[in-house]
Scaffold this motif. Structure first.
Motif, mmCIF file in Angstrom:
data_model
loop_
_atom_site.group_PDB
_atom_site.id
_atom_site.type_symbol
_atom_site.label_atom_id
_atom_site.label_comp_id
_atom_site.label_asym_id
_atom_site.label_seq_id
_atom_site.Cartn_x
_atom_site.Cartn_y
_atom_site.Cartn_z
ATOM 1 N N UNK A 228 50.304 43.032 39.288
ATOM 2 C CA UNK A 228 49.917 41.707 38.572
ATOM 3 C C UNK A 228 49.386 40.635 39.588
ATOM 4 N N UNK A 229 49.884 40.831 40.919
ATOM 5 C CA UNK A 229 49.201 40.266 42.202
ATOM 6 C C UNK A 229 48.013 40.566 42.429
ATOM 7 N N UNK A 230 47.368 41.755 42.065
ATOM 8 C CA UNK A 230 45.946 42.211 42.330
ATOM 9 C C UNK A 230 45.055 41.284 41.608
ATOM 10 N N UNK A 231 45.436 41.069 40.394
ATOM 11 C CA UNK A 231 44.568 40.002 39.423
ATOM 12 C C UNK A 231 44.626 38.926 39.941
ATOM 13 N N UNK A 232 45.554 38.203 40.847
ATOM 14 C CA UNK A 232 45.675 36.871 41.378
ATOM 15 C C UNK A 232 44.941 36.746 42.597
ATOM 16 N N UNK A 233 44.857 37.969 43.473
ATOM 17 C CA UNK A 233 44.236 37.862 44.556
ATOM 18 C C UNK A 233 42.822 37.785 44.412
ATOM 19 N N UNK A 234 42.439 38.646 43.284
ATOM 20 C CA UNK A 234 40.879 38.603 42.888
ATOM 21 C C UNK A 234 40.444 37.119 42.668
ATOM 22 N N UNK A 235 41.348 36.518 41.981
ATOM 23 C CA UNK A 235 41.042 35.169 41.343
ATOM 24 C C UNK A 235 41.121 34.117 42.628
ATOM 25 N N UNK A 236 41.822 34.327 43.664
ATOM 26 C CA UNK A 236 42.081 33.625 44.830
ATOM 27 C C UNK A 236 40.786 33.787 45.608
ATOM 28 N N UNK A 237 40.202 34.993 45.512
ATOM 29 C CA UNK A 237 38.972 35.339 46.629
ATOM 30 C C UNK A 237 37.862 34.776 45.626
ATOM 31 N N UNK A 238 37.648 34.693 44.482
ATOM 32 C CA UNK A 238 36.564 34.053 43.895
ATOM 33 C C UNK A 238 36.649 32.532 43.810
ATOM 34 N N UNK A 239 38.028 31.944 43.876
ATOM 35 C CA UNK A 239 38.021 30.564 44.016
ATOM 36 C C UNK A 239 37.719 30.187 45.450
#
Length: 303
Positions: A228-239
């Motif tokens: 679940x955190x992998x998707x959050x990390x990708x979103x954080x990097x994109x942000x």
């Protein structure tokens, strides 16, 4: 019966086969990850080869739109780069940051959670108060703070060279409390079980008990959190990249591509930002849905 056959007949595999959402999500994730990893082999163009760029081909629409070309299926951006190729190469950077940051957060969080849960007392109180304090701040705010401090402390000429590592560290250091609290709760349960008490009685060192006895029995929930955190990390990097403080323009991720395309969204060149955005949504959504399935499949109460 081979190990592969036993794995195929396991409860987890059966749960996966009978869940259409899990199967479709796995296929989408496989396409996204495969396209990113194999970008040098599958991408029709190398968007970062400056010698191959042609400004005369800038702002070409997708192939099915009037004026589009077949050799640029999703069109080109303001520099004449093929959008499909840029997405595949950009997804590599996004995945690299997401996996690396999640791994860093997992290792740090597991170590802190094991120490807090096993030793308890003052160690537990101090470590968990630090985790609680960090959890009150949004991930993006912590990542921006870390990124700003590192950039201010280092010479400007090093910024682009270490930008990727700074983003990985900034996201990872902001996500470790999730892993720490998960591991700590499981460790509190395991440390009072008979096998741990027996190991203590016969004089097994605490470090060995933690690594060889406790850790294997508490690592299950961490895998769900990591997915679940992998998707959050990708979103954080994109942000972060969208805000202009992520990876450098020479190594654009999906967030950077979306930021570049956003400047041309209302002038008619919608494809420059829509397609990278759709790729980001597909990647993160498929990973999150797989994480949801894994959480339910490993929950004994739902069996």
């Amino acid at each position: 019966m081979t190990a592969l056959a036993r794995a195929w007949d396991s409860d987890l595999a059966y749960s996966f086969r009978t869940s259409p959402v899990a199967v479709i999500s796995a296929l989408v994730a496989l396409v996204c990850i495969g396209g990113a990893v194999l970008a040098p082999l599958l991408a029709p163009h190398n968007p970062f080869d400056l010698a191959s760029l042609n400004l005369m081909e800038a702002f070409n629409p997708p192939a099915w739109v009037e004026g589009g070309e077949a050799n640029h299926p999703l069109g080109t951006d303001d520099q004449g780069r093929d959008v499909l190729s840029a997405i595949m190469y950009g997804a590599r950077v996004s995945l690299l940051v997401g996996v690396s940051a999640t791994t860093f957060a997992l290792l740090l969080g597991v170590a802190i959670g094991l120490l807090a849960g096993y030793f308890g007392g003052a160690v537990d109180a101090v470590l968990m108060r630090v985790a609680d304090t960090q959890l009150t701040f949004p991930t993006i705010l912590v990542a921006l703070l870390v990124d700003g401090v590192v950039r201010a402390a280092l010479p400007r000429e090093l910024h682009d060279q270490i930008a990727l590592y700074v983003v990985i560290f900034a996201i990872g250091i902001s996500e470790w409390p999730k892993f720490a609290r998960t591991i700590r709760g499981s460790t509190l349960v395991e440390r009072n079980k008979d096998y741990v008490l027996a190991a203590r009685v016969i004089g097994v060192p605490g470090a060995r008990i933690i690594l060889t006895h406790v850790l294997p029995n508490v690592v299950g929930p961490v895998l769900v959190v990591a997915t679940l955190n992998l998707g959050q990390a990708i979103i954080s990097e994109a942000t972060l990249s969208f805000l202009g403080v992520g990876v450098p323009p020479t190594q654009p991720s999906l967030g950077t591509l979306i930021r570049i395309g956003n400047d041309f969204l209302f002038s008619g060149e919608w494809w420059i930002t829509i397609f990278p955005g759709a790729a980001l949504v597909a990647m993160v959504l498929s990973v999150n849905l797989l994480g949801d399935w894994l959480r339910d499949a490993l929950n004994p109460r739902l069996r």
